[in-house]
Design a protein around this motif. Structure first.
Motif, PDB file in Angstrom:
ATOM      1  N   GLY A   1      33.208  33.556  39.922  1.00 17.55           N
ATOM      2  CA  GLY A   1      33.886  32.264  39.828  1.00 17.55           C
ATOM      3  C   GLY A   1      35.039  32.152  40.794  1.00 17.55           C
ATOM      4  O   GLY A   1      35.222  31.130  41.459  1.00 17.55           O
ATOM      5  N   THR A   2      35.828  33.206  40.887  1.00 18.26           N
ATOM      6  CA  THR A   2      36.925  33.282  41.850  1.00 18.26           C
ATOM      7  C   THR A   2      36.871  34.631  42.548  1.00 18.26           C
ATOM      8  O   THR A   2      36.304  35.602  42.022  1.00 18.26           O
ATOM      9  N   TRP A   3      37.517  34.684  43.708  1.00 17.35           N
ATOM     10  CA  TRP A   3      37.413  35.873  44.548  1.00 17.35           C
ATOM     11  C   TRP A   3      38.776  36.263  45.116  1.00 17.35           C
ATOM     12  O   TRP A   3      39.651  35.413  45.319  1.00 17.35           O
ATOM     13  N   THR A   4      38.900  37.551  45.393  1.00 20.23           N
ATOM     14  CA  THR A   4      40.035  38.094  46.129  1.00 20.23           C
ATOM     15  C   THR A   4      39.500  38.889  47.309  1.00 20.23           C
ATOM     16  O   THR A   4      38.512  39.632  47.155  1.00 20.23           O
ATOM     17  N   THR A   5      40.104  38.720  48.472  1.00 20.92           N
ATOM     18  CA  THR A   5      39.729  39.564  49.609  1.00 20.92           C
ATOM     19  C   THR A   5      40.411  40.914  49.421  1.00 20.92           C
ATOM     20  O   THR A   5      41.582  41.094  49.753  1.00 20.92           O
ATOM     21  N   ALA A   6      39.669  41.848  48.859  1.00 20.55           N
ATOM     22  CA  ALA A   6      40.225  43.162  48.522  1.00 20.55           C
ATOM     23  C   ALA A   6      40.454  44.015  49.763  1.00 20.55           C
ATOM     24  O   ALA A   6      41.399  44.810  49.815  1.00 20.55           O
ATOM     25  N   GLY A   7      39.595  43.866  50.736  1.00 21.36           N
ATOM     26  CA  GLY A   7      39.714  44.614  51.982  1.00 21.36           C
ATOM     27  C   GLY A   7      39.611  43.678  53.165  1.00 21.36           C
ATOM     28  O   GLY A   7      38.509  43.444  53.684  1.00 21.36           O
TER      29      GLY A   7
ATOM     30  N   VAL B   1      35.854  52.688  43.014  1.00 28.09           N
ATOM     31  CA  VAL B   1      34.802  52.077  43.806  1.00 28.09           C
ATOM     32  C   VAL B   1      34.929  52.603  45.225  1.00 28.09           C
ATOM     33  O   VAL B   1      36.044  52.800  45.733  1.00 28.09           O
ATOM     34  N   TYR B   2      33.793  52.886  45.874  1.00 26.29           N
ATOM     35  CA  TYR B   2      33.740  53.356  47.253  1.00 26.29           C
ATOM     36  C   TYR B   2      33.072  52.287  48.116  1.00 26.29           C
ATOM     37  O   TYR B   2      32.132  51.605  47.663  1.00 26.29           O
ATOM     38  N   VAL B   3      33.540  52.147  49.354  1.00 25.13           N
ATOM     39  CA  VAL B   3      32.852  51.299  50.322  1.00 25.13           C
ATOM     40  C   VAL B   3      32.620  52.101  51.601  1.00 25.13           C
ATOM     41  O   VAL B   3      33.432  52.951  51.980  1.00 25.13           O
ATOM     42  N   GLY B   4      31.486  51.816  52.240  1.00 22.24           N
ATOM     43  CA  GLY B   4      31.160  52.418  53.527  1.00 22.24           C
ATOM     44  C   GLY B   4      31.011  51.330  54.567  1.00 22.24           C
ATOM     45  O   GLY B   4      30.402  50.287  54.302  1.00 22.24           O
ATOM     46  N   ASN B   5      31.553  51.579  55.760  1.00 16.23           N
ATOM     47  CA  ASN B   5      31.566  50.538  56.789  1.00 16.23           C
ATOM     48  C   ASN B   5      31.533  51.161  58.178  1.00 16.23           C
ATOM     49  O   ASN B   5      31.284  52.370  58.322  1.00 16.23           O
ATOM     50  N   ASP B   6      31.785  50.335  59.184  1.00 12.48           N
ATOM     51  CA  ASP B   6      31.726  50.811  60.567  1.00 12.48           C
ATOM     52  C   ASP B   6      32.823  51.822  60.895  1.00 12.48           C
ATOM     53  O   ASP B   6      32.800  52.407  61.977  1.00 12.48           O
ATOM     54  N   GLY B   7      33.776  51.996  59.999  1.00  8.31           N
ATOM     55  CA  GLY B   7      34.848  52.959  60.234  1.00  8.31           C
ATOM     56  C   GLY B   7      34.857  54.108  59.265  1.00  8.31           C
ATOM     57  O   GLY B   7      35.792  54.922  59.275  1.00  8.31           O
ATOM     58  N   GLY B   8      33.852  54.211  58.377  1.00  8.57           N
ATOM     59  CA  GLY B   8      33.789  55.349  57.484  1.00  8.57           C
ATOM     60  C   GLY B   8      33.758  54.969  56.016  1.00  8.57           C
ATOM     61  O   GLY B   8      33.088  54.015  55.611  1.00  8.57           O
ATOM     62  N   VAL B   9      34.522  55.717  55.179  1.00 10.46           N
ATOM     63  CA  VAL B   9      34.491  55.569  53.728  1.00 10.46           C
ATOM     64  C   VAL B   9      35.910  55.364  53.197  1.00 10.46           C
ATOM     65  O   VAL B   9      36.856  56.039  53.631  1.00 10.46           O
ATOM     66  N   TYR B  10      36.040  54.441  52.236  1.00  9.61           N
ATOM     67  CA  TYR B  10      37.316  54.138  51.592  1.00  9.61           C
ATOM     68  C   TYR B  10      37.077  54.050  50.074  1.00  9.61           C
ATOM     69  O   TYR B  10      35.968  53.735  49.630  1.00  9.61           O
ATOM     70  N   ARG B  11      38.151  54.297  49.306  1.00  7.16           N
ATOM     71  CA  ARG B  11      38.056  54.297  47.847  1.00  7.16           C
ATOM     72  C   ARG B  11      39.291  53.636  47.251  1.00  7.16           C
ATOM     73  O   ARG B  11      40.384  53.712  47.818  1.00  7.16           O
ATOM     74  N   ARG B  12      39.120  52.981  46.097  1.00  8.70           N
ATOM     75  CA  ARG B  12      40.281  52.504  45.366  1.00  8.70           C
ATOM     76  C   ARG B  12      39.938  52.408  43.880  1.00  8.70           C
ATOM     77  O   ARG B  12      38.751  52.408  43.501  1.00  8.70           O
ATOM     78  N   PRO B  13      40.940  52.311  42.989  1.00  6.51           N
ATOM     79  CA  PRO B  13      40.667  52.223  41.557  1.00  6.51           C
ATOM     80  C   PRO B  13      39.900  50.959  41.202  1.00  6.51           C
ATOM     81  O   PRO B  13      40.148  49.890  41.764  1.00  6.51           O
ATOM     82  N   ARG B  14      38.984  51.078  40.260  1.00  8.62           N
ATOM     83  CA  ARG B  14      38.249  49.895  39.816  1.00  8.62           C
ATOM     84  C   ARG B  14      39.159  48.935  39.072  1.00  8.62           C
ATOM     85  O   ARG B  14      38.854  47.744  38.961  1.00  8.62           O
ATOM     86  N   SER B  15      40.282  49.426  38.602  1.00 10.42           N
ATOM     87  CA  SER B  15      41.197  48.581  37.828  1.00 10.42           C
ATOM     88  C   SER B  15      42.080  47.714  38.707  1.00 10.42           C
ATOM     89  O   SER B  15      42.777  46.827  38.210  1.00 10.42           O
ATOM     90  N   ARG B  16      42.059  47.938  40.006  1.00 10.82           N
ATOM     91  CA  ARG B  16      42.904  47.143  40.899  1.00 10.82           C
ATOM     92  C   ARG B  16      42.166  45.873  41.284  1.00 10.82           C
ATOM     93  O   ARG B  16      41.023  45.920  41.740  1.00 10.82           O
ATOM     94  N   HIS B  17      42.822  44.723  41.146  1.00  8.38           N
ATOM     95  CA  HIS B  17      42.165  43.451  41.421  1.00  8.38           C
ATOM     96  C   HIS B  17      42.960  42.599  42.414  1.00  8.38           C
ATOM     97  O   HIS B  17      42.857  41.380  42.412  1.00  8.38           O
ATOM     98  N   THR B  18      43.760  43.239  43.232  1.00  5.70           N
ATOM     99  CA  THR B  18      44.475  42.551  44.300  1.00  5.70           C
ATOM    100  C   THR B  18      44.161  43.240  45.609  1.00  5.70           C
ATOM    101  O   THR B  18      43.437  44.227  45.659  1.00  5.70           O
ATOM    102  N   ARG B  19      44.730  42.734  46.696  1.00  7.85           N
ATOM    103  CA  ARG B  19      44.497  43.298  48.009  1.00  7.85           C
ATOM    104  C   ARG B  19      45.078  44.708  48.097  1.00  7.85           C
ATOM    105  O   ARG B  19      46.077  45.040  47.474  1.00  7.85           O
ATOM    106  N   GLY B  20      44.445  45.532  48.938  1.00 11.09           N
ATOM    107  CA  GLY B  20      45.000  46.851  49.249  1.00 11.09           C
ATOM    108  C   GLY B  20      44.666  47.903  48.210  1.00 11.09           C
ATOM    109  O   GLY B  20      43.727  47.774  47.427  1.00 11.09           O
ATOM    110  N   GLY B  21      45.466  48.977  48.209  1.00 13.56           N
ATOM    111  CA  GLY B  21      45.241  50.077  47.289  1.00 13.56           C
ATOM    112  C   GLY B  21      44.155  51.028  47.720  1.00 13.56           C
ATOM    113  O   GLY B  21      43.716  51.884  46.936  1.00 13.56           O
ATOM    114  N   TRP B  22      43.716  50.931  48.961  1.00 10.28           N
ATOM    115  CA  TRP B  22      42.603  51.765  49.422  1.00 10.28           C
ATOM    116  C   TRP B  22      43.078  53.160  49.821  1.00 10.28           C
ATOM    117  O   TRP B  22      44.099  53.317  50.468  1.00 10.28           O
TER     118      TRP B  22
END
Length: 851
Positions: A447-453, A484-505
């Motif tokens: 319904g709504t979104w945040t640009t986390a990364g 939660v982990y993400v993989g991209n053109d620059g490698g791997v990043y992780r942050r807490p699943r409880s975080r719902h704002t930008r950053g924290g990676w």
């Protein structure tokens, strides 16, 4: 691929490139806008010109994304021309030939073991650097992630399988003995915790390599065993998923199924391959998923092609465990129209009551500002829907996206045919992550979104004091305990699943050594060796003697490089399309002073347009310093062969340029390789009515050896042994004798490619008038570069490095041991000739003593 030009590629070969778009690099503040090739964030007229260029492109109906597709295909064509594809058996045969050769020399050692810091302080050129973007340490592209408690597995683009036992803080390569390091997917079977690796990267990027099948490990990657026979060779595998005692593979040839226990040697069964094969012979299964809590009975798949209508496209379902003959195309209901489906990805909630789909529209793929059809939700969990469209690019752009300032020129999802990842929190069916160019999070079912990364920090209101972010261009999402982990053109990043704002990676790339180089060069001083190198999506790297980390003075895609042999602060680097920039202070800047000045004669120069300018350079265009006069005489090649005698004093602008045209290769032709010694220059080129494309492909060599320019090799034949009509990847001259020239060819012989000719290495002792084949006992595999090193010839290929004595140059040996099984793009030689550098496209830089 990040900001820059992106596109699709020509095609594949087992472990050879495939199709795809360009995996471009992230431009920095003032670096090129991904959609325009120009800077979106620089101040002053650069920013104005960037936005004007984007608007002009749209008005003229020539979106930059279409140009990107052309540029992107070039890498793949090195392996396949004059054809579009190569049979899977070609690579397998070449491996056998290479294994039969004797080995000589010592052991390769890794140069780039230090972390690569993209945000290094002191390297903040206000136009050309990405430092401050927020990605931190970076590695190469990660295509797949799998989590088993605190253990994480990553599948790297051409870097193999990596394992971390501490949630990504430290990594170990665990698949280096596999026959291919092209990572398409990785998965853990929850039934027995075995690890499964699907080779062949299926992101449809231009420099993807097809694979050799699926491999399983029962000991965390220490040993591997292939699953099945040759059925999956030459394909790319984007997803592996388990259900009801089976493993399913989504591949470029459809959906396959195999027992996940018992006899692994039995063949894979192709259970879904509907319709007519589309581009490159694909029936592209983009994703496959098993619906939870159905005991493995319900299996779904998304099939489609990124940039065109194919008759097999759509959502497919089996309610009988995915068995062959039980699949049916589903007629979707609601807001998701089957006719729009290009590339698509699925994510079920853990209880199977919610189904989400991330869908690219093939109709939008080459248009501005986005290829994203939408993020959709089926609240019933049924593949038929009804589907709600929970977000399009406009909603994502308004979620705190760093792409919002690009407006209608480059919006979220513009590369949805390349960037796709979606995952649902296993503890909350309304909590999901979506990866496009950026990472987006929703806690209420979309319904709504945040640009986390965010893409980067430069265009955000908080800049320059923003929180850290991820690297752009997402390919994988995976969940672990509380993270939660993400993989991209620059490698791997992780942050807490409880975080719902930008950053924290948390950046997880310090020990993930999967950098994808195109070229490198070495400078030497009393303090030691300095390395510069151009990389896919990670700019230009600089590794100084004794440094604890590598830094990135120059953002975007890196290309060719020139380094002063004894003053390595002096370097010429390339963005793309022969857009060269020069530094004499090692790229050092405090963010206000310029470390680089653009010196390009290309029409793609972005701070000016020189006149005349080169209209047709390759995406990674060659340029060379004259070894007899490296401080003054340089050559560069596009449609024209350019020369400057001003060296480190070279300038170029709209009002004047030190580069002059030495030779015109002809309309539509483009330089692929150069060699220079004194006044003598050789230029290898490709061309044809369709500009170096299959179907009407030509290649040849022009030279001024003897005093005047002439064509010594072309499609009509030449003296001595006939040279093949394939892509010329390298030229080398014997020091002191510019009449003695060697040429290397990519692609495969006519056994595998109609019209491919025979041979990979040839020599001429009379300035190209006549030629002799010296391929000898080399494997029939694409060559990438050739160099004269002392009294030896050295050849880089997709299967490693080979060497031959100049006095016996048709008998070859494998050079050294311990080099990872990643494809090579080029070679570099230490100024004192003592060692050689192998430039890999997935495992960084390696060196060995000169033969």
């Amino acid at each position: 691929m990040a900001a820059s030009r992106r596109g699709a590629g020509r095609l594949l070969v087992p472990a050879i490139v495939i199709v795809g778009m360009i995996a471009a690099a992230t431009p920095g503040p003032g670096r090129a806008d991904p959609g325009t090739g120009r800077s979106p964030t620089a101040t002053g007229r650069i920013a104005e010109r960037a936005l004007t260029s984007a608007a002009d492109a749209n008005e003229k109906g020539t979106p930059d994304s279409a140009e990107a597709l052309e540029g992107a295909e070039q890498y793949a064509r090195i392996r396949t021309l004059p054809a579009e594809t190569v049979p899977a058996a070609a690579y397998r045969s070449a491996r056998r030939q290479a294994a039969a050769l004797a080995s000589t020399g010592g052991t390769w050692t890794e140069i780039t073991r230090q972390p690569y810091q993209s945000d290094a302080a002191g390297y903040e050129d206000p136009v050309f650097s990405n430092s401050g973007g927020g990605a931190g340490f970076v590695s190469g592209r990660i295509q797949g992630l799998a989590v088993d408690g605190s253990t994480v597995f990553a599948a790297a683009a051409d870097g193999g399988v990596w394992r971390s036992r501490d949630r990504g803080r430290t990594w170990t390569a665990v698949g280096d003995h596999l026959p291919t390091l092209s990572g398409g997917s990785v998965a853990v079977n929850p039934a027995d915790h075995s690890v499964w690796f699907g080779s062949g990267e299926a992101s449809t990027a231009f420099e993807n390599y097809a694979g050799l099948g699926v491999y399983r490990s029962r000991n965390d990657g220490q040993t591997w065993r292939r699953v099945g026979g040759h059925e999956l060779e030459g394909q790319m595998i984007g997803t592996l998923v388990f259900g009801r005692g089976f493993v399913f593979a989504a591949t470029t040839g459809g959906v396959y199924r195999h027992r996940s226990r018992g006899d692994l040697s039995t063949h894979w069964q192709r259970v879904l391959a509907p319709g007519t094969a589309g581009p490159y012979g694909f029936r592209f299964a983009n994703d496959v998923a098993v619906r939870p809590r159905t005991n493995g009975r319900v299996v779904i798949a998304a099939l489609g092609w990124r940039t065109g209508s194919v008759d097999y496209a759509g959502f497919w379902r089996s309610t009988k465990g995915g068995a062959r003959g039980t699949w049916h195309r589903v007629r979707t209901r609601g807001k998701l129209r089957s006719s729009q489906i290009g590339r698509a990805s699925f994510a079920y909630s853990a209880d199977g009551t919610r189904l989400y789909a991330l869908v690219e529209s093939w109709q939008y793929a080459l248009s501005e500002p986005s290829a994203l059809y939408g993020i959709f939700r089926s609240t019933s969990g049924d593949l038929r829907g009804p589907w709600e469209r929970r977000a399009g690019w406009q909603k994502l752009a308004g979620s705190g996206s760093a792409m919002a300032p690009f407006g209608n020129s480059y919006a979220p999802g513009v590369q949805a045919w390349y960037n796709q990842a979606i995952g649902v929190d296993p503890a909350d069916r309304n909590h999901l992550y979506v990866g496009l160019e950026e990472v987006y999070e929703s806690t209420n079912g979309g319904g709504t979104w945040t640009t986390a990364g965010p893409y980067w920090n430069f265009t955000l209101p908080c800049s320059p004091s923003c929180l850290n972010t991820t690297h752009p261009d997402q390919h994988a999402v995976a969940f672990g305990p509380g993270v939660v982990y993400v993989g991209n053109d620059g490698g791997v990043y992780r942050r807490p699943r409880s975080r719902h704002t930008r950053g924290g990676w948390v950046n997880l790339n310090r020990t993930l050594h999967t950098l994808q180089y195109y070229h490198a060069a070495v400078g030497q001083t009393a303090r030691g060796d300095t390395y510069w190198g151009g990389l896919q999506d990670n700019g230009v790297g600089l590794l100084r003697p004794g440094a604890s980390q590598q830094v990135s003075p120059f953002g975007g895609d890196g290309g060719d490089v020139i380094v002063h042999p004894s003053k390595p602060k002096n370097a010429v680097v390339e963005y793309t399309d022969m857009d060269m920039a020069l530094t004499t202070n090692g790229g050092a800047s405090n963010g206000h002073t310029l470390a680089f000045r653009e010196i390009s004669p290309s029409c793609s120069a972005f701070t000016y347009t020189p006149s005349p300018c080169d209209p047709n350079p390759r995406f990674i265009a060659p340029f060379e310093a004259d070894p007899e006069s490296p401080d003054q005489h340089w050559v560069a090649g596009g449609q024209d062969v350019w020369e400057t005698t001003e060296g480190w004093n070279t300038t170029c602008s709209e009002s004047g340029c030190d580069w002059t045209i030495g030779h015109d290769l002809g309309s539509g032709n483009s330089t692929t390789a150069l060699a220079v010694q004194g006044a003598t220059v050789y230029a290898g080129w490709c061309g044809g009515a369709d500009r170096c494309n299959p179907g009407d492909f030509e290649s040849g060599i022009d030279t001024n050896a003897g005093g005047s320019w002439q064509r010594v090799v072309d499609g009509s034949g030449n003296g001595g042994d006939p040279l093949p009509q394939r892509y010329i990847t390298g030229l080398a001259l014997e020091p002191g004798d510019p009449q003695h020239v060697f040429v290397a060819y990519g692609g495969y012989s006519r056994r595998w490619i109609d019209g491919g000719g025979v041979g990979h290495v040839f020599e001429s002792t009379d300035g190209g008038a006549t030629w002799t084949g010296i391929t000898g006992n080399l494997p029939d595999v694409p060559a990438a570069d050739v160099e004269v090193v002392g009294d030896h010839l050295v050849l880089a290929t997709d299967l490693g490095v080979f060497t031959s004595a100049l006095t016996s140059d048709d008998t070859w040996s494998r050079l050294g041991g311990g080099l990872p099984n990643a494809a090579l793009n080029s070679l570099a030689i230490a100024p004192d000739g003592s060692f050689l550098v192998a430039v890999t496209h997935g495992r960084g830089l390696w060196k060995i003593a000169a033969p």
